[in-house]
Enzyme design. Structure first.
Site, PDB file in Angstrom:
ATOM      1  N   CYS A 156      20.991  47.626  44.395  1.00 37.23           N
ATOM      2  CA  CYS A 156      21.974  48.005  45.418  1.00 37.23           C
ATOM      3  C   CYS A 156      22.921  46.864  45.789  1.00 37.23           C
ATOM      4  O   CYS A 156      23.949  47.097  46.420  1.00 37.23           O
ATOM      5  CB  CYS A 156      21.268  48.537  46.657  1.00 37.23           C
ATOM      6  SG  CYS A 156      20.281  49.995  46.309  1.00 37.23           S
ATOM      7  N   HIS A 163      26.529  47.920  52.287  1.00 38.40           N
ATOM      8  CA  HIS A 163      25.785  48.862  51.457  1.00 38.40           C
ATOM      9  C   HIS A 163      25.357  50.036  52.334  1.00 38.40           C
ATOM     10  O   HIS A 163      24.923  49.859  53.467  1.00 38.40           O
ATOM     11  CB  HIS A 163      24.564  48.168  50.857  1.00 38.40           C
ATOM     12  CG  HIS A 163      23.661  49.107  50.126  1.00 38.40           C
ATOM     13  ND1 HIS A 163      24.138  50.016  49.210  1.00 38.40           N
ATOM     14  CD2 HIS A 163      22.321  49.298  50.188  1.00 38.40           C
ATOM     15  CE1 HIS A 163      23.122  50.721  48.736  1.00 38.40           C
ATOM     16  NE2 HIS A 163      22.011  50.309  49.317  1.00 38.40           N
ATOM     17  N   ASN A 185      22.855  57.198  49.664  1.00 40.06           N
ATOM     18  CA  ASN A 185      22.781  55.848  49.104  1.00 40.06           C
ATOM     19  C   ASN A 185      23.059  55.933  47.602  1.00 40.06           C
ATOM     20  O   ASN A 185      22.257  56.489  46.852  1.00 40.06           O
ATOM     21  CB  ASN A 185      21.379  55.282  49.372  1.00 40.06           C
ATOM     22  CG  ASN A 185      21.195  53.879  48.831  1.00 40.06           C
ATOM     23  OD1 ASN A 185      22.006  53.386  48.054  1.00 40.06           O
ATOM     24  ND2 ASN A 185      20.110  53.244  49.253  1.00 40.06           N
TER      25      ASN A 185
HETATM   26  O1  UT7 Z   1      19.238  50.812  48.914  1.00 43.50           O
HETATM   27  C1  UT7 Z   1      18.059  50.129  49.049  1.00 43.50           C
HETATM   28  C2  UT7 Z   1      17.724  49.962  50.411  1.00 43.50           C
HETATM   29  N1  UT7 Z   1      16.895  51.038  50.902  1.00 43.50           N
HETATM   30  C3  UT7 Z   1      16.791  51.161  52.196  1.00 43.50           C
HETATM   31  O2  UT7 Z   1      17.432  50.444  52.891  1.00 43.50           O
HETATM   32  C4  UT7 Z   1      15.811  52.133  52.797  1.00 43.50           C
HETATM   33  C5  UT7 Z   1      15.132  51.470  53.957  1.00 43.50           C
HETATM   34  N2  UT7 Z   1      14.183  52.308  54.662  1.00 43.50           N
HETATM   35  C6  UT7 Z   1      14.554  53.373  55.375  1.00 43.50           C
HETATM   36  O3  UT7 Z   1      15.719  53.713  55.431  1.00 43.50           O
HETATM   37  C7  UT7 Z   1      13.504  54.113  56.161  1.00 43.50           C
HETATM   38  O4  UT7 Z   1      12.297  53.355  56.139  1.00 43.50           O
HETATM   39  C8  UT7 Z   1      13.241  55.548  55.631  1.00 43.50           C
HETATM   40  C9  UT7 Z   1      14.438  56.410  55.943  1.00 43.50           C
HETATM   41  C10 UT7 Z   1      13.005  55.507  54.142  1.00 43.50           C
HETATM   42  C11 UT7 Z   1      12.037  56.135  56.326  1.00 43.50           C
HETATM   43  O5  UT7 Z   1      12.213  56.121  57.739  1.00 43.50           O
HETATM   44  P1  UT7 Z   1      11.028  55.636  58.667  1.00 43.50           P
HETATM   45  O6  UT7 Z   1      11.513  55.784  60.051  1.00 43.50           O
HETATM   46  O7  UT7 Z   1      10.643  54.262  58.208  1.00 43.50           O
HETATM   47  O8  UT7 Z   1       9.916  56.716  58.403  1.00 43.50           O
HETATM   48  P2  UT7 Z   1       8.435  56.544  57.820  1.00 43.50           P
HETATM   49  O9  UT7 Z   1       8.485  56.174  56.382  1.00 43.50           O
HETATM   50  O10 UT7 Z   1       7.658  55.647  58.726  1.00 43.50           O
HETATM   51  O11 UT7 Z   1       7.880  58.017  57.959  1.00 43.50           O
HETATM   52  C12 UT7 Z   1       7.712  58.611  59.244  1.00 43.50           C
HETATM   53  C13 UT7 Z   1       7.190  60.025  59.059  1.00 43.50           C
HETATM   54  C14 UT7 Z   1       5.971  60.107  58.143  1.00 43.50           C
HETATM   55  O12 UT7 Z   1       5.122  61.109  58.685  1.00 43.50           O
HETATM   56  P3  UT7 Z   1       3.849  60.719  59.572  1.00 43.50           P
HETATM   57  O13 UT7 Z   1       3.007  59.843  58.690  1.00 43.50           O
HETATM   58  O14 UT7 Z   1       4.393  59.990  60.777  1.00 43.50           O
HETATM   59  O15 UT7 Z   1       3.251  62.050  59.884  1.00 43.50           O
HETATM   60  C15 UT7 Z   1       6.531  60.568  56.828  1.00 43.50           C
HETATM   61  O16 UT7 Z   1       5.587  61.277  56.058  1.00 43.50           O
HETATM   62  O17 UT7 Z   1       8.192  60.838  58.432  1.00 43.50           O
HETATM   63  C16 UT7 Z   1       7.629  61.495  57.283  1.00 43.50           C
HETATM   64  N3  UT7 Z   1       8.680  61.682  56.305  1.00 43.50           N
HETATM   65  C17 UT7 Z   1       9.489  62.763  56.272  1.00 43.50           C
HETATM   66  N4  UT7 Z   1       9.535  63.865  57.041  1.00 43.50           N
HETATM   67  C18 UT7 Z   1      10.492  64.772  56.750  1.00 43.50           C
HETATM   68  C19 UT7 Z   1       9.055  60.836  55.314  1.00 43.50           C
HETATM   69  N5  UT7 Z   1      10.086  61.354  54.636  1.00 43.50           N
HETATM   70  C20 UT7 Z   1      10.369  62.552  55.214  1.00 43.50           C
HETATM   71  C21 UT7 Z   1      11.347  63.530  54.962  1.00 43.50           C
HETATM   72  N6  UT7 Z   1      11.372  64.619  55.766  1.00 43.50           N
HETATM   73  N7  UT7 Z   1      12.275  63.420  53.987  1.00 43.50           N
END
Ligand code: UT7
Length: 321
Positions: A115, A248, A278
Site C-alpha cells: 500500500c 493512503h 482500499n
Molecule cells: O492498506 C493496508 C492497511 N490496512 C489497514 O489499515 C486496515 C487497518 N485495520 C482496520 O481498518 C480495522 O482493524 C478493521 C476495519 C479491519 C477492523 O475494525 P476493528 O474495529 O479493529 O474490528 P475488529 O477486528 O476488532 O472486529 C470487531 C468485531 C468482531 O466481532 P466480535 O469478536 O467483537 O464479536 C469481528 O468478528 O467485528 C466483527 N467483524 C465484522 N462484523 C461485520 C469483523 N469484520 C466484520 C464485518 N462485518 N465485515
C-alpha cells in the site's frame, strides 16, 4: 543547476460500476452496511472484470496522465509500476504496460511495497530524474486486490477494491518534488501478508490476503504521523505549510487520527475511500487525480502524499504542484 521533478500529468481508472456494501451482503457475506461504514468509512468499491488486469487498468490511467502532460508514451524514458497484484510472476507489469503503450527502450520495472508502493515508486522516479539520468517518467499504481481476497473472510474482503492511478513526472528547473521519506520494518511482515507462492506448478502456502487488523491500525497511525513530520522537516517546513494531504485510503478512522495528530483540518484531506475502498498502491494516485481534476489541488500548492501497509512499509512525499 539542481534538477527537480515536476508533476506534469495525472490520471486514473476505476473498473466497472460501484459495488456498494449492500451488494456484498447480497452475495452472502455476513456483514452489514452499518458495520462497514462505522468501522471503516467505506460505502462502495470497484471490482475488475474477470479478465481485466493491473496492466490494462494502468494503461487507461497512464493515457490520461500522458494526455494532461501533453506528451506521448514514446517520449517516456522511465516506467515504474507499483503493484502487489502483477499480471504475471514475470515479466514485470511495467514491461507489459510499456508494450501496450507502444514505448520502446525506456527503463521499466515494478516496485513491490504494497500500500505504500506508489509513494515508493514516485520517490524512486524522482531520484532518477534528480540524478540527471532520466527526464520523463511514468509512475503507475495499479491493483486487482479482488483476486487475492478470501471472500469468506469478512474481516478483510469488505475493505479492498481495484483500480489504477498514474503520474507523469518531468525534469524541471523549479520544484516539483521537495522531499520524501521511506521506511520499512520487516519484523512486522506477518501482520499483513499474502503468504503463498507458486512452486512446482502449484500454489503453495496461503494465496489470500491475511491481516491482523488492529495491529495494522495502531502501527499505521503511529508511523504516518512521524513520517509526515520527518518529510516536512527535511525542507524546513511544518505540517502547517501543507495545503493538501493525500493519504493512503485504508480506513477513515486512521485518516482522521493521523490528520488530528498532525494538526491538519479534515478540510485539507482528500478522501476517496468511501467510494473506492482500499485500492492499495492505486489509492494515492486515484485520490490525487480526483482532487487535481476537480480543481481542489491547484498549481503552486503544497501536497503531502502518504502510504502505509504490508511489509510493514510506509513513506511520505511532499511536492509543490
Ligand atoms: O492498506 C493496508 C492497511 N490496512 C489497514 O489499515 C486496515 C487497518 N485495520 C482496520 O481498518 C480495522 O482493524 C478493521 C476495519 C479491519 C477492523 O475494525 P476493528 O474495529 O479493529 O474490528 P475488529 O477486528 O476488532 O472486529 C470487531 C468485531 C468482531 O466481532 P466480535 O469478536 O467483537 O464479536 C469481528 O468478528 O467485528 C466483527 N467483524 C465484522 N462484523 C461485520 C469483523 N469484520 C466484520 C464485518 N462485518 N465485515
Amino acid at each position: 543547476m539542481r534538477v527537480f521533478s515536476r508533476l506534469a500529468g495525472v490520471g486514473s481508472y476505476l473498473p466497472g460500476s460501484p459495488v456498494d456494501n449492500n451488494a456484498l451482503v447480497a452475495r452472502g457475506i455476513e456483514t452489514s452496511d452499518k458495520w462497514i461504514v462505522d468501522r471503516t468509512g467505506i460505502r462502495a468499491r470497484h471490482l475488475a472484470a474477470p479478465n481485466e488486469t493491473s496492466s490494462q487498468m494502468g494503461r487507461e490511467a497512464a493515457l490520461k496522465a500522458l494526455d494532461m502532460a501533453g506528451i506521448t508514451a514514446a517520449d517516456l524514458d522511465l516506467i515504474i509500476v507499483a503493484t502487489s497484484t502483477p499480471d504475471y510472476v514475470f515479466p514485470s507489469t511495467a514491461c507489459i504496460l510499456q508494450g501496450s503503450l507502444g514505448n520502446r527502450g525506456a527503463a521499466a520495472f515494478d516496485v513491490q511495497a504494497v500500500c505504500s508502493g506508489f509513494v515508493y515508486a514516485l520517490t524512486i522516479a524522482d531520484k532518477f530524474i534528480q540524478s540527471g539520468s532520466h527526464r520523463k517518467a511514468l509512475v503507475v499504481g495499479a491493483e486487482t486486490f479482488s483476486r487475492i481476497l478470501d471472500w469468506r473472510d469478512r474481516g478483510t474482503c469488505v475493505l479492498f477494491g481495484d483500480g489504477a492511478g498514474a503520474v507523469v513526472l518531468e525534469a524541471s528547473e523549479k520544484p516539483g518534488i521537495l522531499a520524501s521519506a521511506l521506511h520499512a520494518d520487516g519484523s512486522q511482515a506477518g501482520i499483513l501478508s499474502v503468504p503463498g507462492q507458486v512452486a512446482n506448478g502449484q500454489v503453495t502456502g496461503d494465496p489470500f490476503l491475511r491481516m491482523e487488523g488492529q495491529a495494522v491500525f495502531k502501527y499505521a497511525v503511529r508511523v504516518l504521523t512521524t513520517v509526515a513530520r520527518e518529510c516536512c522537516e527535511t525542507v524546513g517546513l511544518t505540517t502547517d505549510d501543507i495545503d493538501w494531504l493525500v493519504p493512503h485510503q485504508a480506513n477513515i478512522r486512521i485518516i482522521e487520527a493521523t490528520s488530528r495528530k498532525m494538526g491538519l483540518s479534515m478540510e485539507k484531506v482528500v478522501v476517496t475511500l468511501d467510494r473506492h475502498g482500499n485500492t492499495s498502491a492505486a489509492s494515492v494516485p486515484l485520490a490525487l487525480d480526483e482532487a487535481v481534476r476537480d480543481r481542489r489541488i491547484r498549481r503552486g500548492q503544497k501536497v503531502l502524499l502518504e502510504g502505509v501497509g504490508g511489509g510493514f512499509a510506509w513513506g511520505a512525499l511532499l511536492f509543490e504542484f
